[in-house]
Design an enzyme around this catalytic site. Structure first.
Site, short mmCIF file in Angstrom:
data_model
loop_
_atom_site.label_atom_id
_atom_site.label_comp_id
_atom_site.label_asym_id
_atom_site.label_seq_id
_atom_site.Cartn_x
_atom_site.Cartn_y
_atom_site.Cartn_z
N TYR A 146 0.83 -1.11 0.11
CA TYR A 146 0.13 -0.02 -0.17
C TYR A 146 0.81 1.22 0.00
CZ TYR A 146 -3.78 -3.03 1.29
OH TYR A 146 -4.67 -4.08 1.36
N LYS A 195 3.70 -15.48 2.68
CA LYS A 195 3.57 -16.28 1.44
C LYS A 195 4.99 -16.46 1.02
CE LYS A 195 1.16 -18.09 -1.81
NZ LYS A 195 0.24 -19.05 -1.88
N ASP A 227 -2.72 -18.00 2.43
CA ASP A 227 -4.03 -18.83 1.71
C ASP A 227 -4.57 -19.69 2.83
OD1 ASP A 227 -1.48 -19.95 1.29
OD2 ASP A 227 -2.16 -20.80 -0.69
N ASP A 251 -4.83 -6.50 6.36
CA ASP A 251 -6.03 -5.81 5.97
C ASP A 251 -7.25 -7.00 5.81
OD1 ASP A 251 -7.75 -4.09 4.99
OD2 ASP A 251 -7.00 -3.66 3.18
N ASP A 255 -10.42 -8.22 8.81
CA ASP A 255 -11.59 -8.21 8.40
C ASP A 255 -12.25 -9.51 8.25
OD1 ASP A 255 -11.78 -5.57 7.96
OD2 ASP A 255 -12.46 -5.53 5.99
#
Ligand code: NAD
Length: 362
Positions: A146, A195, A227, A251, A255
């Site tokens: 980001y 990852k 994942d 992020d 959530d």
């Protein structure tokens, strides 16, 4: 002990829920003999109304002079509020991004806890929710994809967009250290999510996290690919204590984790920097649709105040007492409208705050 607490009332339901959180903090002060000096700071829409901008130098300087800041949500209804006629950099949300940056708040903490009394709201299968869960997602907030360089260009007649995911070992070390420090206050487990089978930034992440772990022999460290973590959060959330991860993964996962609790009005959050300082706020927004109606659930903000006690002031016993008071009130069957179910007693924002403050004092 005496502490200086910055208070951002915020917009919409902000003033109502912060008022109730202050009630809980005042009860903690009365019971444990502390003294909190509160300083009101303007941010978001409330700051636009007074100063024409969502964040001023004065607010930043005053926040820096506090031990911690407690905040209600900011923002208004984008369709009807005049704040959204302003250019994006002068809208309420720009104030929030600005204060996070000015205070270097690089670590975002979001707990996801399933209260037994609210299990009916949990969207997971009964056999999974029966095990309960109590986890905390620690997300890196100021680096990664980001914040990396980005561009959109034409290459050989084809439009190509590029974003850069970059982490330095310094950035990884400071967030990892934070995660291990916090795990020491909890069940002493850190699951680092990356990852590393694909990304260089994740391989460095894993290496640095392992180095930091050597300074925390009591904490059990595990690694998980992102994942797999997304699946495990809905298959077996009880396995997690602290989940440590980078900005974008955090992020998405935070959530997901908060939604499996099923109760938006119950979710607290904190953003911390390298010192003990933190900004504490509910995870939900300013709910302009119910503002000023005594309908808002103040518990997310009250639980954010408990995080403030624990992480900025090191008042663990007081934080535990506040959280126990919330559990007690739920056990006694009191609910605001958003978490109401059959057989319970519905109360408004103010009464919920009064009840929790009274249980703290018992
Ligand atoms: P929201 O979280 O404010 O509301 C979503 C729904 O949940 C609404 O129906 C609302 O009534 C309900 N709700 C939220 N909190 C509640 C509570 N404590 N008790 C009972 N019900 C509650 O999200 P939104 O409507 O998308 O956003 C409204 C404003 O909040 C926007 O301006 C948005 O930008 C802002 N916002 C601010 C923050 C923040 O300050 N960190 C975070 C998210 C959204």
């Amino acid at each position: 002990m005496g502490y200086r607490i910055g208070v951002i009332l915020g917009d919409g339901i902000g003033p109502e829920i912060v008022r109730e959180a202050r009630k809980a903090l005042d009860a903690v002060c009365a019971k444990y003999g502390h003294h909190f000096e509160y300083e009101e700071l303007l941010l978001g829409g409330a700051s636009i109304d007074v100063h024409g901008v969502p964040l001023t130098e004065e607010t930043v300087a005053a926040a820096k002079g506090c031990d911690a800041v407690l905040m209600g949500s900011i923002g208004g209804d984008a369709k009807t509020s005049p704040w959204y006629q302003l250019p994006p950099e002068r809208r309420p949300e720009a104030g929030l991004l600005g204060i996070r940056k000015a205070l270097n708040l690089f670590a975002n903490l979001r707990p996801a806890y399933l209260y037994d009394e609210l299990r009916a709201a949990c969207p997971l299968r009964d056999d999974i929710s029966a095990a309960g869960f109590d986890m905390l997602i620690m997300r890196e907030l100021t680096g990664g994809l980001y914040f990396g360089a980005r561009k959109t260009e034409e290459v050989d007649g084809v439009c190509v967009a590029t974003d850069t995911l970059s982490y330095s070992e310094t950035e990884i070390r400071r967030i990892a250290k934070r995660a291990f420090d916090i795990a020491m206050k909890r069940r002493k487990k850190v699951c680092s999510v990356d990852k590393a089978n694909v990304l260089d930034s994740s391989r460095l992440w894993r290496q640095v996290v392992e180095e930091v772990a050597k300074d925390y022999p009591e904490v059990a460290l595990s690694h998980m690919y992102v994942d797999n973590c997304a699946m495990q959060l809905v298959m077996n959330p009880a396995q997690f204590d602290v989940i440590l991860t980078e900005n974008m993964f955090g992020d998405i996962l935070s959530d997901e984790a908060s939604m499996v609790t099923g109760s938006i009005g119950m979710l607290s959050s904190a953003s911390l920097n390298e010192t003990k300082f933190g900004l504490y706020e509910p995870s939900h927004g300013s709910a302009p649709d119910i503002a000023g109606q005594d309908k808002a659930n103040p518990i997310a903000t009250i639980l954010s105040a408990a995080m403030l006690l624990r992480y900025s002031l090191d008042l663990d016993e007081e934080a535990n007492a506040l959280e126990a008071a919330v559990r007690q009130i739920l056990k006694e069957g009191y609910r605001t409208g958003d978490i109401m179910s059959e057989g319970c007693t519905q109360v408004g924002t103010r009464e919920m705050g009064d009840l929790i403050a009274a249980r703290i004092m018992e």
